[in-house]
Each structure stands twice: as C-alpha cells, then as structure tokens.
Design a protein around this motif. Structure first.
Motif, PDB file in Angstrom:
ATOM      1  N   ILE A 123      -6.108   1.687  -7.349  1.00  0.00           N
ATOM      2  CA  ILE A 123      -5.656   0.803  -6.270  1.00  0.00           C
ATOM      3  C   ILE A 123      -5.678   1.746  -5.019  1.00  0.00           C
ATOM      4  CG2 ILE A 123      -3.642  -0.194  -5.132  1.00  0.00           C
ATOM      5  CD1 ILE A 123      -2.554  -0.597  -8.083  1.00  0.00           C
ATOM      6  N   HIS A 124      -5.185   2.794  -4.832  1.00  0.00           N
ATOM      7  CA  HIS A 124      -5.018   3.761  -3.594  1.00  0.00           C
ATOM      8  C   HIS A 124      -6.294   4.789  -3.353  1.00  0.00           C
ATOM      9  CE1 HIS A 124      -0.962   2.332  -3.178  1.00  0.00           C
ATOM     10  NE2 HIS A 124      -0.861   2.648  -4.403  1.00  0.00           N
ATOM     11  N   GLU A 129      -4.192   3.242 -12.956  1.00  0.00           N
ATOM     12  CA  GLU A 129      -4.162   2.358 -12.030  1.00  0.00           C
ATOM     13  C   GLU A 129      -3.802   2.495 -10.606  1.00  0.00           C
ATOM     14  OE1 GLU A 129      -1.880  -1.070 -13.115  1.00  0.00           O
ATOM     15  OE2 GLU A 129      -3.187  -2.504 -11.859  1.00  0.00           O
ATOM     16  N   PRO A 130      -2.680   3.283 -10.466  1.00  0.00           N
ATOM     17  CA  PRO A 130      -2.488   3.816  -8.895  1.00  0.00           C
ATOM     18  C   PRO A 130      -3.647   4.537  -8.138  1.00  0.00           C
ATOM     19  CG  PRO A 130      -0.680   4.517 -10.193  1.00  0.00           C
ATOM     20  CD  PRO A 130      -1.601   4.118 -11.356  1.00  0.00           C
ATOM     21  N   PRO A 145       0.840  -1.177  -0.175  1.00  0.00           N
ATOM     22  CA  PRO A 145       0.108   0.002   0.052  1.00  0.00           C
ATOM     23  C   PRO A 145       0.935   1.419  -0.059  1.00  0.00           C
ATOM     24  CG  PRO A 145      -1.006  -1.444   1.565  1.00  0.00           C
ATOM     25  CD  PRO A 145       0.724  -1.980   1.244  1.00  0.00           C
TER      26      PRO A 145
END
Lengths: 277, 264, 317
Positions: B113-114, B109-110, B80
């Motif tokens: 994800i985050h 994408e980051p 993470p």
C-alpha cells in the motif's frame, strides 16, 4: 416471557408479523361459522360477476363468491399447514434427539441421514407419495410434515448438541442423571425457545408447500377450497380477467409473510443481543 | 513539536458520551501507557486518533500528528497515514487477521500500500519481517494461514504488520490480554525491543497495571471517558492521587505484585 | 484439500445416491395392491394381469427388481414407461433441453441479483433505501413461485405484450430466438424466487464481515473502508453464501417443476407431474431419482468448491 412478548410487539416487523398471523387465524375462525355465501354454492347468474358490494372479490365461472372461497381457503391452508408442522415438530425432535444422544456410529449415521434427506426436495417426496397413494389431505400433510421434519431435525440437533455440552448438563450428569432424565429435564426445556421460533418459520414454509401442491393439482381433494387450487383453476383467465388471480395470491403472501415475520420477531425477542439494537 | 497531541477529544455514540475531553501528548520515541477498566474509553481514544472508530461515532476536539490536524479529514486523506505513520497492534490476534489470506500477504500488505512494492518483493519483505518478530521457519510460515498458527505466533504476525511500514507511532491495544501468561511476557519483550530498535513512539493500552508499568515510564489513567491522572509511572504507583488510581494500585498489590519486580 | 477428503466426500455421495434410490424404490413399492392392477385397470382379467406382471417384471422378488433398475440406471438406462413403453432415458433427455437452460440461467441470474442487492442492503443498513431492499427480500420470500410467474405474465405478456405468456415452441430450439423468448419469464420467475432467499444470506454475511476485526486491521494498514471491503471483505462474505447455495439447489429444482407447470413448459418437471397423474411409476421413479441425484451431485460439487476456497476447511479431514 412477558419481556420477550413486549419486545416482539415493540419491533415494527414483529408487530406486523403478529398482526398478519392474527388476521389469518381470525379469518379461519370466522370462516368456520360464517362466510358471506356458501363457498360451494353455484349461482349461474353470478358467473364472473365483477367486484361489487355483493361480491367483494367478484365471482368465478360457476358464480361462486371469491371472497367466501378465499376465507374458506384460509381454513384448509391453516389446518393442513398446522398438521404438517406438528408432524415436522414430532419427527424432527425425535430424529434430533436420536442424533444427539446416541453413541458413536449411530449418531454419525443418523446425522448423515438427516443431511442427505434434507437435500431430498419435499415436493419430490410428495410426488412419490401421490403417485402411490393418490392425492389426499393425508398425503399432503405427511409429505410436507416429513420433508420439513428433516429441516427441524437438523436445527434441533445443533441446538441439542449445544445444550448437552452446557455446564449444567455436565453437573446433572455428574449428579447421576441418566440420558432420559437429562433429555426430559434439561435438553427439551432449553431447546424449546429455538423450537418455537423454528415452528413459526416451518409454518410459513408449510403454507407455501401446501399452496404449491394444490396449485399443481396434487394437494387436498378438489372439492375443498384452497388458495393454490383456486389459482390453478383461475389461471385460464390470465388473459381475460387477470384481476381474479390477485386475491388468492395476496392471501398466501400475507400468511407466509405473517408467520415469517413472527418467527423472526420471536427469535429477536428471545435474543437479548438482538433486543438491544 | 510533539509527535502526537490529542486535545479535548470527545467521542459520542448517539446520546452517550464515551470519551469526554481527553488530552494526551506523546513525543517522538516516547512511550505512554494508557490504563483503565473496560468501558473507560481507552480503546476508543486510540481508534479515534486514526479514524478507525465504528460507524455512528461523532468525534470532536483535536488530534495533531506530526503537527497536522487529523480530525475532520476525509477517510481518503487519513488512510495513507495509517500503517505508514501510525501502526496498530490489536487485542485479538485471531480475529484481527484475515482467515482467507496467507500470512505473508498480510504482513506485506502495508508495504504494497505505502511503498508500492510488487507482490513478489512484498513476499520477500514479509519473510524478513517474520524473522524479525521471531516466527520460526519464516519462509514456510509466510505461506501458512492464520488458523495454522498458535495465539502467540499470530500476535507476532500482528506486530510484524504494525512495524512493516516503519511508522513513527505504534498503538498497541491490549496486545497481550488474549494470550497465555507465559506467552504474554515474550510478546511484551518483543514489542518493547522492536519499538526500541525502530525508535518509534508507543501508545500502550491495557487494563493491567503490572503490564503497563513494565512497558512505559509514563502513565495516563482513564475512567469514564476522562484522563483522571497522568504522570511518570513510578510516581503514580508510589503516590496515587486519585481514589480510582489508588484502587487500581491496591488491587494490583493484592494479587501479590511488587512494582519493582518484573513479572515472568 | 487432501485426497482423503475427496475420496471420503465422493464415497458419501455414492452412499447418499444409493440411499435415496433405495428410498424412492421402496416408497414406490409400498403400494396398496400391485402395479399391474393399476396399469391394467380394474377390468383386467387375472390372465391379463399375469402377463402384465411378467412384462413389468413385478412378479420377481423386490431385491432383484431393485438390482435390475439400479444396474440399468448406472449404464444410463432408466427403464421403459409402463404406459407406452417409451425409453425413460430418451424422454428425460428430450425434456432436459428445456429444464437445464431454465434452471442454470435462473441460478446465475439469482446470484447476479442477490449478491449486489444483499451487499447494498447491508452497507446501507441504517438508511431507508437499504431497509427497503431488505423488506423487498422479506416480501419476495413470501411470494409463491407460481403466483410470481402468473403476475409477471399478467404484466409483461398480457398488459405490455412483450413476451409470450405460456408454452414453448413445438419444434424446440429450431428457432433459438423464439425458444429463448419463451424462457425469459420462466427464468425471471425462478431467479427472483431464488434471489429473495439468497439476498437475506448475502446481507447477513456482509453485515458480519463489516463488523469483522480483520477489516479494521486492513484499514489500520492504510486502506480506505471501501478498499478494505473489496480486498478483504468480499471473499470472506462469499463463504457462507457459497454454503447456502448448496442447500438452495433443492429449492431451485422444486421451483423449476412449479415454474414449468405455471408456464406450461415441456420440461422434466411438467412431465413428472403428468406421470404422477398417470401413475407411470417407472417414469416417476426415474425422474425423481434424476432430480434428487442432481441435487446431491451439485451439493457435493459446491461443498468441494467451498473447501477449495476456504483454507480453514481445507485442513480438516
């Protein structure tokens, strides 16, 4: 070459491949001068003799010694496969050279022809040849050899194209060397290691193809002992004495495994990248 | 509290020690150039910071990021942080991108994800990021695939990915080495400008003294797995203490480069 | 994918089908002697032979014969058996009822076996179990298909008595359960043989992807190794495997012929073997064309699928 040989022996699977191949070749050579019994000798008293000191693998319905038949089978398999491999090497290399050095549309046509014929299954080619000429050692050798020849051609075409693009070939060409000179002096020697590896693998495929063809009843004449034909004849014993079906099969597996591992081992031994890991 | 504190970092592959007791420190918004020849362990040092080493690597020492220890964490606990706390720009922009995925999806994408952004929202954000890194026609380029872009454009995509989730530290591993000289300068300017805007810290890794000197005021020189010299860039260049650093500076001068001058 | 590519690819397929049909036709006409003597036998009188030649159409020039055969095939007429005059098309249709389920199920099963095992072998490359899976694949490649079938029969049919060892119900699929049961071992045999070859390619494709830079990028974005593999690795590893599938089709078809013989299944392969023995050239010609045509057509389909799935290929003409 000695360095490559040393790393071949040092890798466990390469050594196993070398050992298995050596055993099969040795069995072939031995079978030429000696088998415990004459593989063709019929002995009614020994019909379906069990495994014993007298008959290591037992005997078949006619009382022929199965161990002697398996030994003699090595001879047939190896000779047919070797001949087919030679046919494959010659046709494959010639086709590849034609596809690599000819100009323009000829190169494209030969290249595409190779791609099409590689999809044409070897066994079907064999079936066509057998349907016309009947089953014989020659048809088996030709069918397997030509079928695998297209496979050799495809790999060698890529390899030759790679070599032809190398700087030293450009340099030779700049120095005035003609197509034949370049093929003979540069391309063939540099493509040779790839061909060696390839032929070991083709040998393995040829052994499998010969066995399948004999098993189907369209290989070498039935009077010649082969592993595939033995399995074909012995399959009637499937429910009664399945143990007789083990030995010829194991012989095929050992031979194919041997040549496959040898080929992989040679490839890795010739490849410094793979050698280190 | 420093942003990144690396102490006694050691990386081993089997019997060979490739990073031997490295010590580095980086405050928020600072820039540090890490220089050394290939095989000196500079890239592995950077990868070790975020747990990106290839399998088989044994790491010891300490890596503290924003005060908390990263070494010894399980991957689930360190992942993470990647992208959100530490962003990466890699050397080979072509192979670093997934050849089968559209540019927009890769840049976004980051954020997915985050930040838990939806596919749609991520695509929108990706187009904005593409514009920020100076990619032409962002709306069209986010629908393209990596092979359809030039080398410089691909590295812009790499930078967009690195800054997408606004990390406090950006690690750039030889980001210009694979590029043409003219493109190199553009990418360097873009990277420094974005780091400035974002207020991120930068760990810039290179074998090229001229490039590093342009980007960072502080310099650490690595050789054979150790940091052999560290200090303000100009001091190191003017008065290199280690023989190896002297060689580097001499070599850079021999290719007719003047430290006061910016290469074009 | 550009329409240009599609047209070109289909054009190449047509050319290949034409080339292969011509090759089969020519090879079957390179007879020492002529067809009528084979059919009629050595005792046939010259008058009988002349009648035969006319009936078989072998008295006409070769190009005419080829054109007639190829024209028939295009309209679905593969000609008539030289032995008993039965329509080859009907015969093929009757046998495909066995061969198609056999090959299709085996192909699916082979992929289902090879993909997880190959990926596992790659992921656990350095561990003993991963190495064991690789070794098993290496061994599987060396086992002749028919022997694998025989050995499976020995274990599952003879020893365990779970499944029929040989044959297929005479009434075909009238009782689906019985028909399916007699296909279990043949399908397994064919699938295992194909899976062994495929496994090695899946393993090396996965190994390649595991070392790929873009996987590191995905992890640098915040994914764990497992998640990165799922989201970025799988599709990339699938590409080389798909192209191998295209090449594998030939060996699948050959394997089916052998398996049908080993389990004495009344399929296209077993029929072909009988026709070769009987020298029923028209049937051999039709069957070989059908099988090799199948290889070419499926190869083209896979090629097109590969194009659709890989953007790098899509842009090249």
């Amino acid at each position: 070459m000695t360095g490559a040989f040393r790393s071949l022996v040092r890798s466990r699977s390469g050594l196993l491949g070398l050992a298995l191949s050596a055993v099969v070749v040795a069995a072939t050579l031995v079978s030429l001068v000696w088998t415990p019994y004459d593989p063709g000798a019929v002995d009614p008293r020994a019909s379906w003799a069990p495994v014993s000191g007298a008959h290591w693998f037992g005997a078949d319905r006619l009382g022929r010694d199965l161990f002697s038949l398996v030994l003699a089978g090595a001879r047939t398999t190896l000779l047919v496969s070797l001949a087919a491999t030679v046919v494959a090497a010659v046709t494959g290399t010639l086709l590849a050279a034609a596809a690599a050095v000819t100009p323009g549309w000829v190169r494209a046509a030969v290249g595409y022809g190779i791609d099409v014929l590689i999809a044409f299954p070897t066994l079907l080619l064999a079936m066509v040849l057998v349907a016309v000429h009947g089953a014989s050692t020659l048809t088996a050798v030709l069918a397997i050899g030509l079928g695998e020849g297209f496979f050799v051609a495809r790999v060698m075409r890529a390899e030759m194209t790679r070599v032809l693009a190398a700087d030293y070939v450009l340099a030779a060409r700049a120095g005035g060397a003609g197509t034949w000179r370049i093929l003979y002096a540069h391309v063939l020697p540099n493509a040779l290691p790839t061909l060696t590896v390839l032929l070991s693998l083709v040998m393995a495929i040829a052994v499998l193809a010969e066995a399948a063809l004999s098993y189907l009843g369209y290989g070498v004449p039935s009077s010649t002992p082969t592993w595939g034909r033995m399995l074909h004849d012995l399959q009637t014993q499937l429910t009664i004495r399945p143990q007789v079906l083990v030995w010829p099969g194991l012989a095929i597996v050992a031979t194919v495994l041997g040549f496959n591992l040898l080929g992989d081992g040679l490839r890795d031994a010739g490849d410094p990248k793979a050698r280190r890991t | 509290m420093r942003l990144l504190e690396v102490e006694d970092l050691t990386v081993r592959f089997g019997d060979s020690t490739v990073v031997a007791g490295v010590r580095l420190s980086l405050g928020a918004g600072e820039r540090l150039g890490l220089i050394g020849e290939s095989g000196s362990g500079k890239t592995l040092t950077a990868l070790a910071v975020a747990g990106l080493l290839p399998p088989g690597a044994a790491v010891t020492g300490s890596v503290r990021f924003e005060g908390s220890e990263l070494l010894g964490r399980r991957e689930r606990a360190i992942a993470p942080l990647r992208g959100a706390g530490i962003g990466f720009v890699f050397q080979e922009p072509l192979t670093a991108l997934n050849p089968l995925m559209r540019i927009g999806a890769q840049i976004g994408e980051p954020l997915r994800i985050h930040r838990g952004l939806s596919r749609r929202a991520a695509r929108g954000a990706a187009a904005e990021l593409a514009a920020r890194v100076g990619l032409p026609d962002p709306e069209r380029i986010v629908r393209a695939y990596p092979h359809q872009l030039s080398g410089g454009q691909r590295q812009r995509v790499g930078i967009a990915i690195a800054i997408a989730a606004r990390p406090a530290l950006i690690v750039a591993d030889e980001p210009t080495t694979a590029l043409d000289v003219t493109v190199q300068a553009e990418i360097l300017r873009l990277l420094t400008a974005l780091v400035e805007e974002e207020g991120s810290a930068l760990l810039f890794i290179s074998h090229d003294l001229a490039v590093v000197a342009q980007v960072s005021r502080r310099l650490a020189v690595m050789r054979a797995g150790r940091v052999v010299e560290e200090g303000p860039t100009l001091d190191v260049l003017r008065d290199p203490r280690e023989p190896y650093t002297r060689q580097l500076v001499a070599a850079a001068r021999a290719t007719s480069w003047n430290p006061q001058e910016t290469p074009s | 994918m550009t329409p240009v590519f599609l047209v070109r690819r289909l054009g190449l397929l047509a050319a290949a089908l034409f080339g292969v049909s011509l090759l089969i036709f020519v090879l079957l006409r390179l007879l020492p002697g002529d067809v009528a003597t084979i059919v009629g036998g050595v005792q046939a009188t010259p008058e009988q032979l002349a009648v035969l030649r006319e009936r078989l159409g072998t008295d006409r020039p070769l190009p005419v014969q080829y054109a007639e055969w190829a024209g028939g095939v295009l309209t679905g007429d593969f000609g008539r058996s030289m032995l008993n005059g039965v329509s080859v098309t009907d015969e093929l249709a009757r046998k495909l009822v066995v061969t198609l389920p056999l090959t299709l199920t085996a192909a699916v099963l082979a992929v289902a076996i090879a993909v997880p095992l190959g990926a596992y072998a790659a992921l656990r490359q350095r561990a003993p179990d991963g190495a064991a899976v690789s070794a098993l694949g290496q061994l599987g490649v060396a086992v002749p298909t028919f022997w694998m079938g025989i050995m499976l029969s020995v274990v599952f049919a003879v020893q365990l008595r779970l499944l029929p060892a040989q044959g297929f119900p005479a009434d075909g699929w009238a009782e689906p359960g019985r028909a399916a049961a007699s296909l279990v071992l043949p399908v397994l045999t064919l699938a295992l043989a194909q899976a062994a070859v495929l496994l090695r390619f899946v393993r090396s494709a996965t190994l390649e992807v595991l070392q790929a830079d873009f996987l590191r990028t995905a992890r640098a974005k915040g994914l764990t190794t497992g998640a990165a593999l799922l989201r970025h690795g799988l599709r990339n590893a699938a590409m080389p495997v798909v192209s191998v599938l295209g090449i594998q089709i030939a060996s699948l078809i050959v394997g089916a012929v052998v398996v049908e013989q080993a389990f004495s299944l009344p399929g296209v392969g077993k029929m072909l073997l009988a026709d070769v023995g009987n020298r029923d050239l028209v049937k051999v010609q039709g069957t070989v064309l059908l099988l090799s045509g199948l290889v070419l057509v499926l190869g083209t389909v896979i090629d097109i699928v590969h194009r659709l799935a890989d953007p790098r290929l899509r842009d090249t003409p």
